[in-house]
Each structure stands twice: as C-alpha cells, then as structure tokens.
Write an enzyme that holds these catalytic residues in place. Structure first.
Site, mmCIF file in Angstrom:
data_model
loop_
_atom_site.group_PDB
_atom_site.id
_atom_site.type_symbol
_atom_site.label_atom_id
_atom_site.label_comp_id
_atom_site.label_asym_id
_atom_site.label_seq_id
_atom_site.Cartn_x
_atom_site.Cartn_y
_atom_site.Cartn_z
ATOM 1 N N CYS A 145 0.824 -1.218 0.000
ATOM 2 C CA CYS A 145 0.000 0.000 0.000
ATOM 3 C C CYS A 145 0.858 1.267 0.000
ATOM 4 O O CYS A 145 0.699 2.137 -0.878
ATOM 5 C CB CYS A 145 -0.955 -0.018 1.181
ATOM 6 S SG CYS A 145 -0.196 -0.416 2.775
HETATM 7 N N1 LIG Z 1 -4.813 -3.677 4.766
HETATM 8 C C1 LIG Z 1 -4.184 -3.094 3.757
HETATM 9 O O1 LIG Z 1 -4.318 -1.872 3.523
HETATM 10 C C2 LIG Z 1 -3.289 -3.881 2.868
HETATM 11 C C3 LIG Z 1 -3.001 -5.205 3.083
HETATM 12 N N2 LIG Z 1 -2.150 -5.867 2.248
HETATM 13 C C4 LIG Z 1 -1.811 -7.263 2.492
HETATM 14 O O2 LIG Z 1 -2.946 -8.097 2.350
HETATM 15 C C5 LIG Z 1 -2.847 -9.190 3.252
HETATM 16 C C6 LIG Z 1 -4.099 -9.181 4.131
HETATM 17 O O3 LIG Z 1 -4.112 -7.973 4.866
HETATM 18 P P1 LIG Z 1 -5.377 -7.488 5.697
HETATM 19 O O4 LIG Z 1 -6.634 -7.812 4.976
HETATM 20 O O5 LIG Z 1 -5.104 -6.099 6.070
HETATM 21 O O6 LIG Z 1 -5.253 -8.432 6.979
HETATM 22 P P2 LIG Z 1 -6.388 -8.882 8.009
HETATM 23 O O7 LIG Z 1 -5.699 -9.135 9.293
HETATM 24 O O8 LIG Z 1 -7.516 -7.916 7.980
HETATM 25 O O9 LIG Z 1 -6.905 -10.277 7.406
HETATM 26 C C7 LIG Z 1 -6.082 -11.416 7.430
HETATM 27 C C8 LIG Z 1 -6.783 -12.591 6.769
HETATM 28 O O10 LIG Z 1 -5.942 -13.743 6.887
HETATM 29 C C9 LIG Z 1 -6.597 -14.750 7.664
HETATM 30 N N3 LIG Z 1 -5.629 -15.405 8.549
HETATM 31 C C10 LIG Z 1 -5.135 -14.936 9.725
HETATM 32 N N4 LIG Z 1 -4.237 -15.817 10.237
HETATM 33 C C11 LIG Z 1 -4.163 -16.849 9.355
HETATM 34 C C12 LIG Z 1 -3.424 -18.057 9.320
HETATM 35 N N5 LIG Z 1 -2.564 -18.389 10.280
HETATM 36 N N6 LIG Z 1 -3.609 -18.895 8.263
HETATM 37 C C13 LIG Z 1 -4.470 -18.575 7.282
HETATM 38 N N7 LIG Z 1 -5.205 -17.439 7.258
HETATM 39 C C14 LIG Z 1 -5.043 -16.579 8.277
HETATM 40 C C15 LIG Z 1 -7.685 -14.044 8.416
HETATM 41 O O11 LIG Z 1 -8.724 -14.974 8.689
HETATM 42 P P3 LIG Z 1 -9.682 -14.884 10.008
HETATM 43 O O12 LIG Z 1 -10.081 -13.437 10.130
HETATM 44 O O13 LIG Z 1 -10.826 -15.744 9.650
HETATM 45 O O14 LIG Z 1 -8.885 -15.378 11.159
HETATM 46 C C16 LIG Z 1 -8.105 -12.960 7.416
HETATM 47 O O15 LIG Z 1 -8.957 -13.500 6.457
HETATM 48 C C17 LIG Z 1 -1.542 -9.000 4.039
HETATM 49 O O16 LIG Z 1 -0.517 -9.729 3.438
HETATM 50 C C18 LIG Z 1 -1.303 -7.523 3.917
HETATM 51 O O17 LIG Z 1 0.027 -7.204 4.063
HETATM 52 C C19 LIG Z 1 -1.628 -5.279 1.157
HETATM 53 C C20 LIG Z 1 -1.878 -3.969 0.886
HETATM 54 C C21 LIG Z 1 -2.699 -3.159 1.754
HETATM 55 C C1 LIG Z 2 -1.137 1.345 9.271
HETATM 56 C C2 LIG Z 2 -0.237 0.151 9.161
HETATM 57 O O1 LIG Z 2 0.184 -0.432 10.136
HETATM 58 N N1 LIG Z 2 0.078 -0.238 7.924
HETATM 59 C C3 LIG Z 2 0.887 -1.390 7.665
HETATM 60 C C4 LIG Z 2 0.833 -1.666 6.211
HETATM 61 C C5 LIG Z 2 1.345 -3.043 5.955
HETATM 62 C C6 LIG Z 2 0.747 -3.709 4.792
HETATM 63 O O2 LIG Z 2 -0.404 -3.582 4.426
HETATM 64 O O3 LIG Z 2 1.559 -4.504 4.203
HETATM 65 P P1 LIG Z 2 1.735 -4.726 2.698
HETATM 66 O O4 LIG Z 2 1.172 -3.532 1.976
HETATM 67 O O5 LIG Z 2 3.179 -4.872 2.535
HETATM 68 O O6 LIG Z 2 1.030 -5.960 2.340
HETATM 69 C C7 LIG Z 2 2.354 -1.162 8.084
HETATM 70 O O7 LIG Z 2 2.808 -0.040 8.066
HETATM 71 O O8 LIG Z 2 3.049 -2.158 8.346
#
Ligand SMILES: NC(=O)C1=CN([C@@H]2O[C@H](COP(=O)(O)OP(=O)(O)OC[C@H]3O[C@@H](n4cnc5c(N)ncnc54)[C@H](OP(=O)(O)O)[C@@H]3O)[C@@H](O)[C@H]2O)C=CC1
Ligand SMILES: CC(=O)N[C@@H](CCC(=O)OP(=O)(O)O)C(=O)O
EC number: 1.2.1.38
Length: 333
Positions: A145
């Site tokens: 992000c």
């Molecule tokens: N949030 C953001 O702005 C961004 C996120 N990302 C990336 O996207 C990915 C998801 O992020 P985000 O949605 O924020 O994370 P969340 O914590 O909101 O969601 C994580 C997801 O993974 C599942 N999960 C947790 N632990 C495990 C495990 N041990 N095995 C399998 N599944 C698991 C959870 O399931 P449950 O809830 O059912 O336990 C949930 O569906 C990450 O790699 C993050 O870095 C990338 C860009 C931006």
């Molecule tokens: C606010 C906040 O804690 N943000 C996260 C964003 C991490 C993330 O989303 O990781 P990827 O985009 O690499 O999947 C951080 O700074 O670590």
C-alpha cells in the site's frame, strides 16, 4: 460462465474489499471465499456491508480453492507463500502480501521473518514495461500500500533522471485499516482518535520494495498512523538534478494510465477524494526555499493500495481490459 475466481483470507480488510469489487465484476465469478478463525461463518456476519452476497467462509486450503481459475491471496505474511506452493501451476495467483515482492533475499531477511519465498512479477502495471509483464504472468505479487503510493509519485522522476536517486525523503500517513483487522491495543479507537503517531521510524518494510520499484538508492521513510479508517497520503521530496517541471514528467508518464490522475495545477491530493476508488491522485511542485521536488500522492490503501490493484492485475492476467470492474471515481463526502 465467466472466469472463476476465489479469495483466500476473505474475512480480512483487503479480502472484504476484494469481495465487494468481485461482486460487481462483469467477467469474474466468485466461487469461494476462505477464512481462518471465521471459517463456517456467513460473509455478512463479518462484512455487513456485503449483506446479500450469500456466501459462507470455507477453511483456507488448496481444497477450498480447487474450482478457481485465479486465486487472490489476502493472507498474513508467510501464509501466502505456504498456500501458493500447494496450488497447481494451472491456477493463476495474485498475492496481496509481501511474500514474493522482493528480489533480494538479503533485503527480505532485513525486514521480514521467515525464509525468502522467491520473486514473482511485481504487480504495479503503471511502471514502465510492467503492464505487459503482468499480462504475461501466472503469478503476480501486488504492490504494497505505501509502496504503491510512493512509487507512483517517485518512479517517473528517477526514470527521467530529474531526481537524484540517493536523496529521497518520504513522510506518509495511513488510515488504520492498513494494519489489518486483527485486534491490537494501539489500533483501539481510544488510542487512535485525536492522535497522529509515527511508527517503524527509519525501519519500515516497504523501504526495500520502494527502492526496488523506483531505483532509489537512498530513502528515508517515516510512516504515520492517522485517525481515519482508510486512505494514504504520501509527501515525497527529492533533490533535483537540474531545472525541471515535475508536473511535465508525471503528465508524460501517466498519459495512458487510467487510474493515475495528475491533478490540475494548484489542486492537492487528499485521501477522501480517492476512497472507494482505484485511483491514485498526484500533484507536484518545486520547493520555493530548497528547490527540492515535492510530489504528493493519495490513494485508498484498500483500493489502489490492495484489492483494486489486485483486480487490475488479474484483469491483465486474464486478457481483460485493465479497468474492468474498477472505478477511478471515489465516494464522497
Ligand atoms: N490492509 C491493507 O491496507 C493492505 C493489506 N495488504 C496485504 O494483504 C494481506 C491481508 O491484509 P489485511 O486484509 O489487512 O489483513 P487482516 O488481518 O484484515 O486479514 C487477514 C486474513 O488472513 C486470515 N488469517 C489470519 N491468520 C491466518 C493463518 N494463520 N492462516 C491462514 N489465514 C489466516 C484471516 O482470517 P480470520 O479473520 O478468519 O482469522 C483474514 O482472512 C496482508 O498480506 C497484507 O500485508 C496489502 C496492501 C494493503
Ligand atoms: C497502518 C499500518 O500499520 N500499515 C501497515 C501496512 C502493511 C501492509 O499492508 O503490508 P503490505 O502492503 O506490505 O502488504 C504497516 O505499516 O506495516
């Protein structure tokens, strides 16, 4: 019958936004949404904004994803690589996590835990040559992000040779959804509301990713947690190598990019204008005092910073127009 897609980690923030985008996508049929602790629950119990979708979370694993032509992985770091290794080669995969973004194993080891899982095609189609590379790939690691926000602002200036690669300074604020949905004390409303706090100062894991994507060799990056649910605003400054209008460089770089908008002169990006969209808004100027180039960049961390980016890549990978099912227009106020 459209292209069958599945989301692993659909109960998280990025996964929820993927489900929303896929529900409105004309060519993708959502065949599975998986979760970990929420497996067995209806999607609407976790994502009430998706009430009526009629899906139930199944347990994450290769069996749950077997009917899909393309799988989105929205899992914690480490989990994506483990699951991807169990999927057949015939399945296309877009990983929203960091497991396969970095080419340099040493850079990975410095910023992440666990073994380096190898490198996939980097999912930021606006980089030179990357639209074609993504279209030709079966495995794509979508940009992070902050990395997307900063790279879109900075890469054209370094590529054009108008910004010194060794002197880049970035301060960027992110909404709390960037940290995911897992409960953590520092993300409680009572901690975040009315507060701005820097974190991972001088040691953020997106530094090597931004350097890899932009060619920057010296980057100081300070992230700031902001009291809002979503959105990233990055201020990028760099030393110019000579007289230049940075707006001209950015306008040329993004002339054919449907989601990157250089705003009219004098109008500055702000997060609210990008929310719910796949847009990245840019503006640039030259600092009157220091002469440094200043580019401000805003996007929705769950849109162009995550789920929208992933759908844009999936569109390219499946031969669809990259804009299919995505909007450059935000939700406001
Ligand atoms: N949030 C953001 O702005 C961004 C996120 N990302 C990336 O996207 C990915 C998801 O992020 P985000 O949605 O924020 O994370 P969340 O914590 O909101 O969601 C994580 C997801 O993974 C599942 N999960 C947790 N632990 C495990 C495990 N041990 N095995 C399998 N599944 C698991 C959870 O399931 P449950 O809830 O059912 O336990 C949930 O569906 C990450 O790699 C993050 O870095 C990338 C860009 C931006
Ligand atoms: C606010 C906040 O804690 N943000 C996260 C964003 C991490 C993330 O989303 O990781 P990827 O985009 O690499 O999947 C951080 O700074 O670590």
């Amino acid at each position: 019958m459209g292209i069958r897609v599945a989301v692993a980690g659909a109960s998280g923030y990025a996964g929820g936004e993927l489900l929303r985008l896929l529900a409105g996508h004309p060519d993708f049929d959502l065949v599975a949404a998986t979760a970990h602790s929420h497996a067995g629950q209806p999607v609407s119990a976790v994502h009430p904004q998706l009430t009526g979708l009629g899906l139930t979370f199944t347990a994450t694993g290769p069996a749950a994803l077997a009917d899909a032509d393309l799988v989105f992985l929205a899992l914690p770091h480490g989990r994506s690589a483990a699951l991807a290794a169990e999927l057949p080669d015939s399945v296309k995969v877009v990983d929203l996590g960091a497991d396969h973004r970095l080419a340099d194993p040493d850079a990975w080891a410095r910023y992440y835990d666990g073994p380096h899982a190898g490198t996939w095609t980097y999912g930021l189609p606006e980089l030179p040559g990357q639209r074609a590379a993504v279209a030709a790939a079966d495995r794509v690691a979508a940009a992070g992000c902050y990395a997307a926000t900063v790279t879109l602002a900075l890469a054209p200036l370094i590529a054009a040779g108008v910004a010194a690669a060794d002197d880049v300074v970035v301060v960027a604020a992110s909404g709390t959804s960037g940290a995911g949905r897992t409960a953590k004390a520092h993300l409680l409303g009572s901690e975040v509301m009315g507060d701005l706090s820097p974190y991972k100062v001088g040691a953020h894991q997106h530094v090597p990713e931004i350097k890899q994507a932009t060619g920057a060799t010296g980057l100081s990056f300070t992230p700031v947690l902001a009291p809002m649910p979503r959105g990233i605003l990055a201020t990028v400054t760099a030393r110019p190598t000579g007289p230049v209008d940075p707006r001209e460089v950015l306008a040329a770089a993004y002339a054919d990019a449907p989601f990157v908008r250089l705003l009219p002169a004098g109008q500055w990006p702000h997060t609210a204008a990008t929310l719910g969209s796949n847009a990245c808004h840019l503006q640039a100027t030259v600092d009157l005092d220091t002469g440094r180039l200043i580019v401000v960049s805003a996007l929705d961390n769950l849109g162009k910073g995550a789920a929208g980016q992933a759908v844009q890549c999936a569109n390219l990978m499946t031969g669809l127009p990259e804009t299919t099912g995505l909007s450059p227009y935000g939700v406001a106020p």
